[in-house]
Design an enzyme around this catalytic site. Structure first.
Site, PDB file in Angstrom:
ATOM      1  N   ASN A   4       0.845  -1.195   0.000  1.00 15.51           N
ATOM      2  CA  ASN A   4       0.000   0.000   0.000  1.00 15.51           C
ATOM      3  C   ASN A   4       0.876   1.240   0.000  1.00 15.51           C
ATOM      4  O   ASN A   4       2.039   1.173   0.412  1.00 15.51           O
ATOM      5  CB  ASN A   4      -0.880  -0.003   1.257  1.00 15.51           C
ATOM      6  CG  ASN A   4      -1.826   1.181   1.316  1.00 15.51           C
ATOM      7  OD1 ASN A   4      -2.448   1.547   0.313  1.00 15.51           O
ATOM      8  ND2 ASN A   4      -1.937   1.801   2.475  1.00 15.51           N
ATOM      9  N   HIS A  20       0.833   5.169   1.542  1.00 16.34           N
ATOM     10  CA  HIS A  20       0.129   6.032   2.483  1.00 16.34           C
ATOM     11  C   HIS A  20       0.694   7.445   2.356  1.00 16.34           C
ATOM     12  O   HIS A  20       1.918   7.622   2.350  1.00 16.34           O
ATOM     13  CB  HIS A  20       0.311   5.505   3.913  1.00 16.34           C
ATOM     14  CG  HIS A  20      -0.424   6.335   4.910  1.00 16.34           C
ATOM     15  ND1 HIS A  20      -1.795   6.282   5.046  1.00 16.34           N
ATOM     16  CD2 HIS A  20       0.001   7.269   5.779  1.00 16.34           C
ATOM     17  CE1 HIS A  20      -2.168   7.152   5.973  1.00 16.34           C
ATOM     18  NE2 HIS A  20      -1.096   7.760   6.438  1.00 16.34           N
TER      19      HIS A  20
HETATM   20  C1  GRF Z   1      -3.114   8.675  -2.861  1.00 19.40           C
HETATM   21  O1  GRF Z   1      -2.839   9.941  -2.353  1.00 19.40           O
HETATM   22  C2  GRF Z   1      -2.750   7.625  -1.847  1.00 19.40           C
HETATM   23  O2  GRF Z   1      -1.720   7.984  -1.000  1.00 19.40           O
HETATM   24  C3  GRF Z   1      -4.007   7.492  -1.038  1.00 19.40           C
HETATM   25  O3  GRF Z   1      -5.032   7.648  -1.987  1.00 19.40           O
HETATM   26  C4  GRF Z   1      -4.605   8.450  -3.061  1.00 19.40           C
HETATM   27  C5  GRF Z   1      -4.904   7.734  -4.338  1.00 19.40           C
HETATM   28  O4  GRF Z   1      -4.795   8.565  -5.448  1.00 19.40           O
HETATM   29  N1  GRF Z   1      -3.999   6.241  -0.314  1.00 19.40           N
HETATM   30  P1  GRF Z   1      -4.874   7.971  -6.906  1.00 19.40           P
HETATM   31  O5  GRF Z   1      -6.192   7.249  -7.062  1.00 19.40           O
HETATM   32  O6  GRF Z   1      -3.698   7.060  -7.107  1.00 19.40           O
HETATM   33  O7  GRF Z   1      -4.816   9.181  -7.801  1.00 19.40           O
END
Ligand code: GRF
Length: 210
Positions: free
Chosen positions: A114, A116
């Site tokens: 994941n 974060h």
């Molecule tokens: C990212 O900022 C990630 O850190 C968080 O959700 C967002 C996803 O953005 N968990 P995307 O869909 O990849 O544009």
């Protein structure tokens, strides 16, 4: 994982798919030694599915079931079956807004990562960029980690720092963090697939493979 092989990635997301697009591009250029096998979203019509479709990547909505923050039992089994059928080597969460636990993690041990949008263990949970801004930190960033049974608690693969500027709004800070994510995530996935990252208990260690 090992060297020389072309791996299969699954990406799970609920949002716009900017990380998915960066990872797909890194697969295309060869930075990441993998192909995009499948993109799955719990949100019908999510941007991530449209963007995947535009790139010719198999994109599927799989309904999450009756809960708001996790998959229900039937949905969890459907997700597991789809990922097993696609024979994926690594499951990449990119803005997937559901907690994965139990059966799902047991089906893919050390195969779920994941990203974060903060420097864990600071600011786990939702809107981490806003938490950082409200707290008043001067540096934040993003973290790629393995997913375990906790929330944003698994062993850390890598982190990238981002400055917090005096005139930042939540939106400007989030955008700067997302730029860092688009560098860090492909780099960490590539290192993991190339067998350069190994889990040692609570943490990971990096070794170069030529
Ligand atoms: C990212 O900022 C990630 O850190 C968080 O959700 C967002 C996803 O953005 N968990 P995307 O869909 O990849 O544009």
């Amino acid at each position: 994982m090992s060297e020389g092989k072309k791996f299969k990635l699954a990406i799970l997301g609920s949002g716009h798919g900017s990380n998915m697009a960066a990872i797909a591009e890194a697969c295309r250029t060869g930075q990441v030694p993998a192909e995009m096998a499948i993109v799955i979203s719990d949100v019908e019509g999510a941007g991530i599915l449209t963007r995947a479709g535009e790139r010719g990547i198999r994109a599927e909505h799989i309904a999450p079931g009756k809960f708001r923050t996790k998959l229900d039992e039937a949905a969890e089994q459907t997700y597991i079956a789809a990922l097993q059928q696609a024979r994926v080597d690594l499951i990449v969460l990119a803005g997937f807004m559901r907690i994965l636990k139990g059966d799902f993690l047991r089906a893919f041990p050390e195969r779920v990562v994941n990203i974060h949008p903060a420097l864990l263990p600071s600011f786990p949970g939702l809107e981490a960029w806003k938490q950082a801004l409200d707290y008043g930190v001067k540096v934040t960033g993003c973290t790629v980690h393995f997913v375990d049974q906790g929330i944003d608690t698994g062993p850390i693969l890598g982190q990238q720092t981002v400055p917090v500027l005096d005139d930042d709004s939540p939106a400007t800070l989030h955008e700067r963090i997302q730029q860092a994510e688009r560098d860090l995530y492909p780099a960490m996935i590539a290192a993991l697939l190339r067998g350069e990252i190994q889990v040692r208990g609570r943490t990971t260690v990096r070794r170069r493979v030529n």
